[in-house]
Scaffold this motif. Structure first.
Motif, PDB file in Angstrom:
ATOM      1  N   VAL A 149       0.816  -1.209   0.000  1.00 46.82           N
ATOM      2  CA  VAL A 149       0.000   0.000   0.000  1.00 46.82           C
ATOM      3  C   VAL A 149       0.853   1.263   0.000  1.00 46.82           C
ATOM      4  O   VAL A 149       0.362   2.355  -0.277  1.00 46.82           O
ATOM      5  N   LEU A 150       2.131   1.117   0.258  1.00 45.36           N
ATOM      6  CA  LEU A 150       3.051   2.256   0.249  1.00 45.36           C
ATOM      7  C   LEU A 150       3.535   2.598  -1.157  1.00 45.36           C
ATOM      8  O   LEU A 150       4.293   3.554  -1.335  1.00 45.36           O
ATOM      9  N   LEU A 151       3.104   1.855  -2.162  1.00 43.14           N
ATOM     10  CA  LEU A 151       3.652   2.058  -3.506  1.00 43.14           C
ATOM     11  C   LEU A 151       3.397   3.463  -4.044  1.00 43.14           C
ATOM     12  O   LEU A 151       4.304   4.087  -4.585  1.00 43.14           O
ATOM     13  N   GLU A 152       2.161   3.954  -3.941  1.00 37.45           N
ATOM     14  CA  GLU A 152       1.877   5.263  -4.546  1.00 37.45           C
ATOM     15  C   GLU A 152       2.722   6.368  -3.927  1.00 37.45           C
ATOM     16  O   GLU A 152       3.374   7.130  -4.678  1.00 37.45           O
ATOM     17  N   PRO A 153       2.775   6.528  -2.600  1.00 34.60           N
ATOM     18  CA  PRO A 153       3.667   7.560  -2.074  1.00 34.60           C
ATOM     19  C   PRO A 153       5.129   7.311  -2.437  1.00 34.60           C
ATOM     20  O   PRO A 153       5.882   8.252  -2.688  1.00 34.60           O
ATOM     21  N   SER A 155       6.173   6.067  -5.179  1.00 34.51           N
ATOM     22  CA  SER A 155       6.377   6.460  -6.576  1.00 34.51           C
ATOM     23  C   SER A 155       6.689   7.950  -6.694  1.00 34.51           C
ATOM     24  O   SER A 155       7.449   8.370  -7.569  1.00 34.51           O
ATOM     25  N   VAL A 156       6.079   8.748  -5.834  1.00 35.94           N
ATOM     26  CA  VAL A 156       6.346  10.192  -5.828  1.00 35.94           C
ATOM     27  C   VAL A 156       7.819  10.447  -5.511  1.00 35.94           C
ATOM     28  O   VAL A 156       8.462  11.308  -6.115  1.00 35.94           O
ATOM     29  N   LEU A 157       8.361   9.689  -4.561  1.00 39.94           N
ATOM     30  CA  LEU A 157       9.776   9.845  -4.208  1.00 39.94           C
ATOM     31  C   LEU A 157      10.691   9.274  -5.268  1.00 39.94           C
ATOM     32  O   LEU A 157      11.774   9.819  -5.525  1.00 39.94           O
ATOM     33  N   ALA A 158      10.270   8.186  -5.906  1.00 37.29           N
ATOM     34  CA  ALA A 158      11.091   7.642  -6.991  1.00 37.29           C
ATOM     35  C   ALA A 158      11.259   8.682  -8.093  1.00 37.29           C
ATOM     36  O   ALA A 158      12.353   8.857  -8.640  1.00 37.29           O
ATOM     37  N   LYS A 159      10.181   9.385  -8.413  1.00 38.14           N
ATOM     38  CA  LYS A 159      10.277  10.444  -9.421  1.00 38.14           C
ATOM     39  C   LYS A 159      11.176  11.579  -8.926  1.00 38.14           C
ATOM     40  O   LYS A 159      12.009  12.097  -9.684  1.00 38.14           O
ATOM     41  N   ALA A 160      11.009  11.976  -7.671  1.00 39.39           N
ATOM     42  CA  ALA A 160      11.801  13.080  -7.132  1.00 39.39           C
ATOM     43  C   ALA A 160      13.294  12.769  -7.192  1.00 39.39           C
ATOM     44  O   ALA A 160      14.108  13.620  -7.583  1.00 39.39           O
ATOM     45  N   TRP A 161      13.660  11.553  -6.825  1.00 36.70           N
ATOM     46  CA  TRP A 161      15.074  11.182  -6.880  1.00 36.70           C
ATOM     47  C   TRP A 161      15.553  11.083  -8.326  1.00 36.70           C
ATOM     48  O   TRP A 161      16.667  11.501  -8.652  1.00 36.70           O
ATOM     49  N   GLU A 162      14.732  10.520  -9.198  1.00 31.99           N
ATOM     50  CA  GLU A 162      15.116  10.418 -10.610  1.00 31.99           C
ATOM     51  C   GLU A 162      15.369  11.802 -11.203  1.00 31.99           C
ATOM     52  O   GLU A 162      16.388  12.024 -11.884  1.00 31.99           O
ATOM     53  N   GLN A 163      14.457  12.736 -10.961  1.00 30.85           N
ATOM     54  CA  GLN A 163      14.608  14.080 -11.517  1.00 30.85           C
ATOM     55  C   GLN A 163      15.813  14.796 -10.913  1.00 30.85           C
ATOM     56  O   GLN A 163      16.541  15.516 -11.620  1.00 30.85           O
ATOM     57  N   SER A 164      16.044  14.605  -9.626  1.00 31.03           N
ATOM     58  CA  SER A 164      17.224  15.216  -8.989  1.00 31.03           C
ATOM     59  C   SER A 164      18.504  14.693  -9.623  1.00 31.03           C
ATOM     60  O   SER A 164      19.439  15.459  -9.900  1.00 31.03           O
ATOM     61  N   GLU A 165      18.556  13.387  -9.856  1.00 25.57           N
ATOM     62  CA  GLU A 165      19.750  12.800 -10.451  1.00 25.57           C
ATOM     63  C   GLU A 165      19.970  13.305 -11.877  1.00 25.57           C
ATOM     64  O   GLU A 165      21.112  13.484 -12.314  1.00 25.57           O
ATOM     65  N   ARG A 166      18.892  13.546 -12.589  1.00 25.97           N
ATOM     66  CA  ARG A 166      19.041  14.121 -13.934  1.00 25.97           C
ATOM     67  C   ARG A 166      19.652  15.518 -13.859  1.00 25.97           C
ATOM     68  O   ARG A 166      20.487  15.893 -14.692  1.00 25.97           O
ATOM     69  N   LEU A 188       9.986   9.739   5.270  1.00 28.45           N
ATOM     70  CA  LEU A 188      10.627   8.461   5.584  1.00 28.45           C
ATOM     71  C   LEU A 188      10.970   7.684   4.313  1.00 28.45           C
ATOM     72  O   LEU A 188      12.038   7.074   4.216  1.00 28.45           O
ATOM     73  N   LEU A 189      10.071   7.717   3.335  1.00 32.56           N
ATOM     74  CA  LEU A 189      10.368   7.038   2.069  1.00 32.56           C
ATOM     75  C   LEU A 189      11.479   7.753   1.308  1.00 32.56           C
ATOM     76  O   LEU A 189      12.296   7.115   0.637  1.00 32.56           O
ATOM     77  N   ALA A 190      11.529   9.087   1.427  1.00 35.69           N
ATOM     78  CA  ALA A 190      12.643   9.832   0.827  1.00 35.69           C
ATOM     79  C   ALA A 190      13.961   9.413   1.459  1.00 35.69           C
ATOM     80  O   ALA A 190      14.971   9.224   0.764  1.00 35.69           O
ATOM     81  N   ALA A 191      13.953   9.261   2.786  1.00 35.82           N
ATOM     82  CA  ALA A 191      15.169   8.837   3.487  1.00 35.82           C
ATOM     83  C   ALA A 191      15.572   7.425   3.082  1.00 35.82           C
ATOM     84  O   ALA A 191      16.761   7.138   2.863  1.00 35.82           O
ATOM     85  N   LEU A 192      14.587   6.532   2.978  1.00 36.29           N
ATOM     86  CA  LEU A 192      14.873   5.160   2.552  1.00 36.29           C
ATOM     87  C   LEU A 192      15.590   5.153   1.209  1.00 36.29           C
ATOM     88  O   LEU A 192      16.628   4.494   1.049  1.00 36.29           O
ATOM     89  N   MET A 193      15.078   5.902   0.240  1.00 36.66           N
ATOM     90  CA  MET A 193      15.677   5.891  -1.093  1.00 36.66           C
ATOM     91  C   MET A 193      17.016   6.603  -1.118  1.00 36.66           C
ATOM     92  O   MET A 193      17.887   6.271  -1.926  1.00 36.66           O
ATOM     93  N   GLY A 194      17.207   7.583  -0.246  1.00 33.19           N
ATOM     94  CA  GLY A 194      18.513   8.222  -0.127  1.00 33.19           C
ATOM     95  C   GLY A 194      19.562   7.260   0.405  1.00 33.19           C
ATOM     96  O   GLY A 194      20.695   7.189  -0.100  1.00 33.19           O
ATOM     97  N   VAL A 195      19.190   6.491   1.421  1.00 35.64           N
ATOM     98  CA  VAL A 195      20.103   5.488   1.977  1.00 35.64           C
ATOM     99  C   VAL A 195      20.402   4.411   0.932  1.00 35.64           C
ATOM    100  O   VAL A 195      21.545   3.959   0.790  1.00 35.64           O
ATOM    101  N   GLN A 196      19.375   4.004   0.198  1.00 32.51           N
ATOM    102  CA  GLN A 196      19.591   2.996  -0.848  1.00 32.51           C
ATOM    103  C   GLN A 196      20.567   3.479  -1.916  1.00 32.51           C
ATOM    104  O   GLN A 196      21.199   2.672  -2.591  1.00 32.51           O
ATOM    105  N   ARG A 197      20.689   4.801  -2.061  1.00 32.56           N
ATOM    106  CA  ARG A 197      21.637   5.378  -3.025  1.00 32.56           C
ATOM    107  C   ARG A 197      23.016   5.596  -2.426  1.00 32.56           C
ATOM    108  O   ARG A 197      23.899   6.138  -3.092  1.00 32.56           O
ATOM    109  N   GLY A 198      23.216   5.189  -1.193  1.00 33.17           N
ATOM    110  CA  GLY A 198      24.522   5.298  -0.563  1.00 33.17           C
ATOM    111  C   GLY A 198      24.850   6.676  -0.031  1.00 33.17           C
ATOM    112  O   GLY A 198      26.018   6.974   0.231  1.00 33.17           O
ATOM    113  N   ALA A 305       9.636   2.514  -7.811  1.00 27.39           N
ATOM    114  CA  ALA A 305       9.214   2.447  -6.416  1.00 27.39           C
ATOM    115  C   ALA A 305       8.972   1.007  -5.979  1.00 27.39           C
ATOM    116  O   ALA A 305       9.334   0.611  -4.863  1.00 27.39           O
ATOM    117  N   ALA A 306       8.357   0.211  -6.859  1.00 27.73           N
ATOM    118  CA  ALA A 306       8.123  -1.193  -6.533  1.00 27.73           C
ATOM    119  C   ALA A 306       9.445  -1.911  -6.288  1.00 27.73           C
ATOM    120  O   ALA A 306       9.565  -2.741  -5.368  1.00 27.73           O
TER     121      ALA A 306
END
Length: 349
Positions: A149-153, A155-166, A188-198, A305-306
């Protein structure tokens, strides 16, 4: 069939309604609703913060855009089968369509004629059964279970990180220090994806309550409480998840050279505040700072995000879901308790 329906802007008109069973088209999945996530957008719709539109010719809207369900029936020859765990995408392209919509990027719609499930002119996923065209359905790792159920929020962070990296690709250096402002579900999901990026990740929140500190530190990130001025961190990239205008202006003066600030939050009410706009402009010019906003997500971002959720610790994701309520308590779920992080609705209760 039971569904949660609202009249946008009428908090007294939230109800569980009896609706006809959905009829799937030839390209649709028929899905048994499992969970529905609640977010600030739902509160804005119900309370009337100039947001939320029912389908044309109707007064009531089936609310809900953070979906999770199990496939009951799938068209032959598709990647889906009964029993699959799925979530539905939110936005649909405009009928014109504009150039982004015509290329599968309705999250960048240029004319505003897009529609959105549970938000803008399309019924949402807040029902015991729903249908979704296969092109807007995302199959999830079955091991995610209710955490899907966390997928939609996410996905918003996945886009944010993708666009930042571009944006960072404009130069040869890469960010090392990330700041996330706000420790709600998006933060929290933003932090998770930041950590996943090292990255070295710091999370700043005004309050230290509930499980948020532990959730942040268990990621290996640092948790800070207080105002921006109390923070002794110079970030290369910022995920701003509060929507607090004065904080945005403050960030522009505090980031490292060549930094990127992504704005993800919106506050419903204006809070006048003084800002040294000339000085902020000067700092942004001299530091090559980029500030940009990001909303919604494309199919590509949902898939990113998935993947991010499938790689995350299941126990950590489970702890983000702090309250589970029946459909009849949806209105109460719009108002967070002190210890809440993510509130979800059980669509079968």
């Amino acid at each position: 069939m039971k569904a949660i329906t609202v009249i946008p802007g009428r908090p007294d008109q939230v109800r569980v309604s009896d609706l006809d069973e959905p009829t799937p088209g030839p390209d649709d999945l028929l899905v048994e609703g499992r969970l529905l996530g609640i977010c600030g957008t739902d509160t804005d719709i119900v309370e009337g913060h100039d947001y939320g539109w029912p389908p044309p010719g109707r007064e009531r809207l089936v609310i809900g855009h953070e979906s999770l369900g199990t496939v009951i029936q799938a068209p032959p020859g598709t990647p889906f089968a009964p029993g699959d765990l799925v979530a539905g995408m939110v936005r649909r392209p405009d009928p014109v369509p504009c150039e982004p919509c015509g290329h599968g990027e309705p999250d960048f719609c240029r004319n505003g004629l897009y529609t959105e499930r549970g938000i803008k002119e399309l019924d949402g996923y807040g029902s015991q059964r729903w249908v979704v065209d296969t092109q807007y359905a995302i199959k999830l790792d079955p091991g995610l279970g209710d955490c899907g159920v966390l997928l939609e929020p996410a996905s918003v962070l996945a886009k944010a990180w993708e666009q930042s990296e571009r944006i960072f690709s404009r130069a040869t250096w890469r960010p090392k220090v990330a700041l996330v402002t706000g420790a709600g579900p998006i933060g929290l999901l933003a932090a998770l994806m930041g950590v996943q990026r090292g990255l070295e990740v710091h999370v700043l929140d005004l309050h230290d309550r509930g499980p948020r500190r532990r959730l942040v530190t268990d990621l290996g990130a640092a948790f800070h409480v207080g105002e921006l001025g109390d923070l002794d961190v110079v970030p290369d990239v910022v995920m701003e998840c509060t929507g607090h205008g004065p904080l945005v202006f403050g960030l522009a003066e505090r980031v490292a050279p060549d930094a990127v600030i992504c704005l993800l939050g919106i506050m419903p009410a204006a809070h006048p505040a003084e800002a040294r706009l000339d000085e902020i402009n000067k700092q942004m010019v001299l530091k090559n700072t980029v500030v940009f906003g990001s909303v919604n997500a494309s199919r590509r971002n949902f898939e990113q995000a998935a993947d991010a959720l499938s790689k995350a610790d299941r126990g950590w994701l489970t702890r983000m879901i702090t309250r589970r309520i029946p459909m009849r308590d949806f209105a109460d779920g719009l108002h967070k308790h002190p210890d809440d992080v993510k509130v979800v609705v059980d669509l079968q209760v």
